[in-house]
Design a protein around this motif. Structure first.
Motif, PDB file in Angstrom:
ATOM      1  N   PRO A 125       0.924  -1.205   0.114  1.00 20.03           N
ATOM      2  CA  PRO A 125       0.134   0.116  -0.079  1.00 20.03           C
ATOM      3  C   PRO A 125       0.911   1.302   0.013  1.00 20.03           C
ATOM      4  CG  PRO A 125      -0.761  -1.479   1.708  1.00 20.03           C
ATOM      5  CD  PRO A 125       0.702  -2.036   1.121  1.00 20.03           C
ATOM      6  N   ARG A 126       2.006   1.338   0.722  1.00 22.66           N
ATOM      7  CA  ARG A 126       2.629   2.424   0.763  1.00 22.66           C
ATOM      8  C   ARG A 126       3.996   2.262   0.175  1.00 22.66           C
ATOM      9  NH1 ARG A 126      -0.809   4.975   3.051  1.00 22.66           N
ATOM     10  NH2 ARG A 126      -1.159   5.296   5.435  1.00 22.66           N
ATOM     11  N   GLY A 127       4.650   1.171   0.387  1.00 26.88           N
ATOM     12  CA  GLY A 127       6.098   0.778  -0.107  1.00 26.88           C
ATOM     13  C   GLY A 127       7.154   0.918   0.463  1.00 26.88           C
ATOM     14  N   TYR A 128       8.230   0.286   0.310  1.00 31.16           N
ATOM     15  CA  TYR A 128       9.689   0.273   1.171  1.00 31.16           C
ATOM     16  C   TYR A 128      10.303   1.127   0.530  1.00 31.16           C
ATOM     17  CZ  TYR A 128      14.169  -1.335   2.283  1.00 31.16           C
ATOM     18  OH  TYR A 128      15.448  -1.059   2.744  1.00 31.16           O
ATOM     19  N   VAL A 170      11.293   4.229  -3.903  1.00 29.23           N
ATOM     20  CA  VAL A 170      10.052   3.583  -2.982  1.00 29.23           C
ATOM     21  C   VAL A 170      10.064   2.303  -4.294  1.00 29.23           C
ATOM     22  CG1 VAL A 170       7.598   3.605  -2.562  1.00 29.23           C
ATOM     23  CG2 VAL A 170       8.950   5.637  -2.319  1.00 29.23           C
ATOM     24  N   GLN A 227       7.236  -1.103  -4.288  1.00 28.80           N
ATOM     25  CA  GLN A 227       5.927  -1.424  -3.858  1.00 28.80           C
ATOM     26  C   GLN A 227       5.620  -2.836  -4.444  1.00 28.80           C
ATOM     27  OE1 GLN A 227       3.974   2.242  -5.298  1.00 28.80           O
ATOM     28  NE2 GLN A 227       2.717   1.819  -3.514  1.00 28.80           N
ATOM     29  N   PHE A 256       6.697   0.449   6.467  1.00 28.51           N
ATOM     30  CA  PHE A 256       5.611   1.452   7.133  1.00 28.51           C
ATOM     31  C   PHE A 256       4.582   0.212   7.804  1.00 28.51           C
ATOM     32  CE2 PHE A 256       7.066   4.477   3.823  1.00 28.51           C
ATOM     33  CZ  PHE A 256       7.327   5.229   4.616  1.00 28.51           C
ATOM     34  N   ALA A 264       1.493   0.061   7.570  1.00 34.35           N
ATOM     35  CA  ALA A 264       0.519  -0.405   6.739  1.00 34.35           C
ATOM     36  C   ALA A 264       0.863  -1.329   6.018  1.00 34.35           C
ATOM     37  CB  ALA A 264       0.118   0.614   6.189  1.00 34.35           C
ATOM     38  N   ASP A 265       2.254  -1.569   5.457  1.00 36.82           N
ATOM     39  CA  ASP A 265       2.885  -2.397   4.722  1.00 36.82           C
ATOM     40  C   ASP A 265       3.173  -3.532   5.552  1.00 36.82           C
ATOM     41  OD1 ASP A 265       2.646  -0.900   2.383  1.00 36.82           O
ATOM     42  OD2 ASP A 265       4.811   0.048   2.800  1.00 36.82           O
TER      43      ASP A 265
END
Length: 138
Positions: A26-29, A36, A38, A93, A95-96
């Motif tokens: 959803p956000r990405g590393y 970023v 994903q 994150f 969320a991830d």
């Protein structure tokens, strides 16, 4: 009767075992260079994947760390990052991390990446693939 063979059974089509699942975070590393990442892949867990982390000192000190070590074993790629280790998972994150935990549970317990959802407008229920494929992809 001795010496009588069972009649041949009709052959059923072989079902392929899916062992790797693509996902989209959803956000990405965010790596050290600020890039970023994903899209990634997760493989099915083995018994060893679930047992080895239990001997890890970090997990013995903090049981919540089990998730980090376990995901580091089964996530095979996040974007261009193919050396996914505990440090990478630690820097996701929240969320991830939650997304990957849910994906892990789905593919290893339920065997699929589909989730039942309901339209907030009309209330119609349907299934979506939570692994992150783009619209129109299978």
């Amino acid at each position: 009767m001795a010496g009588v063979a069972d009649p041949p059974r009709p052959t059923e089509p072989r079902r392929e075992l899916r062992t790797e699942f693509a996902f989209e975070l959803p956000r990405g590393y965010v790596d050290d260079a600020g890039v970023v990442h994903q899209a990634g892949t997760m493989r099915l867990a083995t018994a060893r994947d679930e047992l080895v982390p239990l001997r890890d000192d970090r997990v013995r000190e903090n049981a919540a760390y089990l998730t980090v070590v376990l995901l580091a074993r089964v996530v095979t790629r996040i974007g261009d990052v193919t050396d996914v280790h505990a440090g990478v998972i630690e820097n996701l994150f929240a969320a991830d991390l939650a997304f990957l935990q849910d994906l892990y549970r789905r593919v290893n317990s339920e065997g699929h990446t589909r989730a039942g959802v309901q339209c907030p407008q009309c209330g119609h229920g349907f299934a979506v693939d939570v692994s992150g494929g783009r619209l129109g992809e299978s």
